[in-house]
Design an enzyme around this catalytic site. Structure first.
Site, PDB file in Angstrom:
ATOM      1  N   ASP A   1       7.046 -10.402  10.678  1.00 28.62           N
ATOM      2  CA  ASP A   1       5.895 -10.758  11.545  1.00 28.62           C
ATOM      3  C   ASP A   1       5.827 -12.255  11.808  1.00 28.62           C
ATOM      4  OD1 ASP A   1       4.946 -11.312   8.933  1.00 28.62           O
ATOM      5  OD2 ASP A   1       2.992 -10.347   9.252  1.00 28.62           O
TER       6      ASP A   1
ATOM      7  N   GLY B 222      -3.996  -6.892  -4.850  1.00 26.90           N
ATOM      8  CA  GLY B 222      -2.722  -7.535  -5.189  1.00 26.90           C
ATOM      9  C   GLY B 222      -1.549  -6.577  -5.240  1.00 26.90           C
TER      10      GLY B 222
ATOM     11  N   SER C 240      -5.483  -5.643   0.567  1.00 26.09           N
ATOM     12  CA  SER C 240      -6.917  -5.622   0.255  1.00 26.09           C
ATOM     13  C   SER C 240      -7.597  -6.847   0.864  1.00 26.09           C
ATOM     14  CB  SER C 240      -7.130  -5.599  -1.263  1.00 26.09           C
ATOM     15  OG  SER C 240      -6.489  -6.707  -1.866  1.00 26.09           O
TER      16      SER C 240
ATOM     17  N   GLU D  85       9.677  -5.804   7.313  1.00 25.27           N
ATOM     18  CA  GLU D  85       9.096  -6.679   6.281  1.00 25.27           C
ATOM     19  C   GLU D  85       9.570  -8.110   6.474  1.00 25.27           C
ATOM     20  OE1 GLU D  85       6.262  -5.785   4.778  1.00 25.27           O
ATOM     21  OE2 GLU D  85       7.340  -4.066   3.960  1.00 25.27           O
TER      22      GLU D  85
ATOM     23  N   ASP E 156      -1.010  -7.629   8.792  1.00 27.20           N
ATOM     24  CA  ASP E 156      -2.035  -6.964   7.974  1.00 27.20           C
ATOM     25  C   ASP E 156      -3.374  -6.938   8.701  1.00 27.20           C
ATOM     26  OD1 ASP E 156       0.082  -7.150   6.268  1.00 27.20           O
ATOM     27  OD2 ASP E 156      -0.827  -8.615   4.935  1.00 27.20           O
TER      28      ASP E 156
HETATM   29  C1  GLA Z   1       2.278 -10.035   3.522  1.00 24.25           C
HETATM   30  C2  GLA Z   1       1.777 -10.853   4.707  1.00 24.25           C
HETATM   31  C3  GLA Z   1       2.246 -10.245   6.027  1.00 24.25           C
HETATM   32  C4  GLA Z   1       3.753  -9.983   6.022  1.00 24.25           C
HETATM   33  C5  GLA Z   1       4.178  -9.266   4.742  1.00 24.25           C
HETATM   34  C6  GLA Z   1       5.675  -9.146   4.620  1.00 24.25           C
HETATM   35  O1  GLA Z   1       1.674  -8.771   3.531  1.00 24.25           O
HETATM   36  O2  GLA Z   1       0.374 -10.923   4.698  1.00 24.25           O
HETATM   37  O3  GLA Z   1       1.876 -11.073   7.099  1.00 24.25           O
HETATM   38  O4  GLA Z   1       4.470 -11.168   6.204  1.00 24.25           O
HETATM   39  O5  GLA Z   1       3.691  -9.902   3.580  1.00 24.25           O
HETATM   40  O6  GLA Z   1       6.182  -8.316   5.614  1.00 24.25           O
END
Ligand code: GLA
Length: 392
Positions: free
Chosen positions: A41, A125, A130, A38, A175
């Site tokens: 990225d 959210g 989404s 987390e 994502d």
């Molecule tokens: C959101 C962002 C991702 C990532 C996460 C945290 O989902 O869209 O790119 O940074 O938070 O890991």
């Protein structure tokens, strides 16, 4: 339509009601849950998400005019825009479709027009992406009507750019990439620097459960962008292009790390030191977690999930009391591991459990959370699915 109808059938029925066409096409793109990795990225690091069996569907047909005319069954709202020159504006969901059109136009691609109806069952959210599902479903529609080849990595990058530059959320690539390139029954190890993708099979007798606290926090103006700036500042002070380049041994005073000087993390400003500590340790956890998953070692994987949550709560400070309560409830009932998932500040927890206990786990964890927090969560046992697709 009954609320229980699938989003695929809702999109198709809305299309049939609103447009006169004998030939309907259907595109879908999934939401995702991140198992571990987390806030790594956008630091060029590693993540291990999976695409889930909740998706955004668009029933559509190409039209001769260079216009998009689209109806959302979820919001009962319309949007219409010129594909050559999309303009910012309501409804909010349409910004993700316009952003994708804008990026593809920036790449000098010739875009066709289309009409369509969309419907989804990725909670909005909740930290299940989404918005990436909508971006990638829209990208599939544009690719279909404009006869563009489908390159998942390129389309994911285009969708990320739409989100960064059109919507104003400085997200990383995770994502969009898993929504584009997810693999059924697998998690996807992503190296966010090289964009190398390694599918890792989920252990047969386990299940991934998403526990939605139903607490929400919008991301665009949230501390997300601030966290990202702090990571960039830490990398600058340490003299590396991204925190990915800091070895985990730099956290430990007793080792001579490669590249970054011994104890260098200690020299960071006290506000950014724990942020860097989270990212550096999380990158290490993702790689150990992927190896554990590869050998079917659910207990080790679960321990790493638990460590990830602690680091997100104490060092990165993106958890919240409801997320912590949900993690505690999941551990009380019994799981290999549990952690907040997604950007944080609200939304969902992910837990890895024994598949055969999943029905009892779902009931009992909901009861336990309700007893602690006074409200019922949503609980989904998830299946890993393929990324964005167009129905044949
Ligand atoms: C959101 C962002 C991702 C990532 C996460 C945290 O989902 O869209 O790119 O940074 O938070 O890991």
């Amino acid at each position: 339509m009954p609320p229980s109808a699938s989003p695929e059938s809702r999109a198709k029925r809305a299309f049939a009601r609103l447009f006169t066409s004998s030939s309907v096409r259907v595109a879908r793109a999934p939401g995702r849950v991140n198992l571990i990795g987390e806030h790594t990225d956008y630091n060029d690091g590693f993540v291990l998400p999976m695409a889930i069996d909740r998706a955004l569907w668009i029933a559509f047909h190409p039209i001769a005019e260079p216009v998009v005319r689209v109806y959302s069954d979820d919001f009962d709202e319309w949007c219409e825009f010129d594909v050559q020159q999309p303009a910012h504006g309501a409804p909010a969901w349409s910004e993700y479709i316009k952003g994708v059109a804008w990026v593809l136009r920036q790449q000098d691609l010739r875009l066709g027009g289309w009409e369509g109806a969309l419907a989804g069952d990725v909670p909005i959210g909740a930290g299940l992406s989404s918005s990436a599902a909508l971006e990638l479903a829209a990208a599939r529609v544009f690719a279909s009507v404009s006869e563009l080849p489908w390159h998942p990595v390129q389309m994911a990058r285009a969708a990320q750019r739409a989100e960064n530059e059109w919507v104003g959320m400085r997200c990383g690539i995770m994502d969009q990439l898993v929504a584009a390139a997810g693999r059924a029954d697998h998690a996807l190890l992503i190296d966010c620097r090289s964009l190398a993708l390694t599918p890792v099979r989920l252990p047969a007798a386990t299940a991934v459960v998403v526990l939605d606290t139903l607490t929400r926090r919008g991301l665009t103006r949230s501390p997300y962008n601030e966290r990202r700036q702090q990571c960039e500042e830490a990398a600058r002070v340490l003299g590396v292009s991204a925190l990915r380049d800091v070895s985990v041994t730099a956290l430990d005073d007793n080792h001579e790390p490669d590249g970054v000087a011994r104890g260098a993390l200690l020299g960071l400003d006290h506000r950014i030191r724990p942020r860097a500590r989270h990212v550096v340790s999380e990158n290490d956890r993702v790689q150990r977690a992927a190896a554990a998953l590869g050998r079917g070692d659910a207990p080790t994987f679960g321990t790493l999930m638990n460590e990830s949550h602690r680091s997100l709560r104490d060092d990165f400070e993106v958890s919240s009391p409801p997320l912590d309560a949900m993690v505690a409830a999941a551990r009380d009932i019994g799981c290999y591991g549990a952690r907040m998932t997604g950007a944080g500040f609200g939304g969902c927890v992910v837990a890895l459990i024994d598949a055969e206990t999943s029905a009892a786990f779902a009931t009992r964890v909901a009861e336990r959370y309700r007893a602690r927090e006074g409200r019922s969560p949503d609980v989904y046992v998830c299946r890993a699915t393929d990324g964005a697709s167009e129905a044949p």
